[in-house]
Scaffold this active site. Structure first.
Site, PDB file in Angstrom:
ATOM      1  CE  LYS A  48      -2.709   2.914   2.932  1.00  0.00           C
ATOM      2  NZ  LYS A  48      -2.977   3.226   4.342  1.00  0.00           N
ATOM      3  CG  ASP A  75      -7.821   3.701   2.984  1.00  0.00           C
ATOM      4  OD1 ASP A  75      -8.784   3.317   2.280  1.00  0.00           O
ATOM      5  OD2 ASP A  75      -7.807   4.812   3.539  1.00  0.00           O
TER       6      ASP A  75
END
Length: 217
Positions: free
Chosen positions: A121, A139
């Site tokens: 991420k 997220d």
């Protein structure tokens, strides 16, 4: 509403609500963005933005950061949580950037993912927001909303990312992941909406009778 119609609606509604997509984390270059995103793990962007001015006053580039004591870094970033691990990661990744990349953040997903404290991420955020490379960082907000809107089964963040990349045009990814985050924070929060409250949820599923249970990442 069929999935294709939901995708089109979401795309246009979010563009209408958020035509501008500033990055929530304060930064000045790829390195400060990398550090800020690393610090944001299990921490709010607001808290990170309160901490980074002092950290970047101490060192705002890999060469200077690599010279700092871990304890000095940790003292500053303590409010962000996980400070022992994060401080060690910041110092070591700075050393690696100096040793292997001439003090520059590599514009390469695989190289970024090899840095201490940098997962997929974080690497995706840096690639998309620092270098403009199409990516779709997922997220908790995006993972939750993708399920509420019927865009992904939500079995994992990896699956959610794969599904969203398949559904949305590549040239929209970099702004869209931020737009979904903004919407998730403002309208479709974890507790404020259960899949039947916010405008997008109601439009996508007007006949939904029961709360949408979302799988955690």
């Amino acid at each position: 509403m069929l999935k294709a119609a939901r995708v089109d609606y979401v795309l246009h509604k979010l563009q209408e609500l958020y035509p501008e997509t500033p990055i929530p984390l304060d930064h000045s270059d790829p390195f400060t963005l990398l550090v800020a995103v690393l610090l944001s793990a299990q921490c709010t962007d607001e808290r990170v933005n309160q901490v980074t001015p002092a950290l970047f006053a101490l060192a705002d580039n890999p060469r200077d950061m690599a010279q700092q004591d871990v304890d000095a870094i940790q003292q500053i970033i303590r409010p962000c949580g996980l400070s022992p691990q994060k401080s060690k990661a910041i110092k070591r990744l700075s050393e690696i950037l100096v040793e292997q990349y001439d003090g520059e953040v590599p514009q390469d997903m695989e190289a970024l993912e090899q840095l201490p404290g940098v997962g997929h991420k974080t690497a995706s955020v840096v690639m998309s927001q620092a270098f403009g490379v199409p990516a779709f960082p997922v997220d908790t907000h995006i993972h939750r909303l993708a399920q509420r809107w019927g865009l992904s089964s939500g079995k994992s963040v990896v699956q959610t990312e794969r599904d969203l990349k398949r559904l949305f045009p590549e040239d929209a990814w970099n702004r869209l992941h931020l737009q979904i985050i903004y919407y998730g924070r403002e309208y479709c929060t974890a507790r404020g909406c259960d899949g039947r409250v916010c405008e997008i949820c109601r439009t996508c599923y007007p006949e939904r009778k029961h709360p949408k249970k979302t799988r955690k990442a």
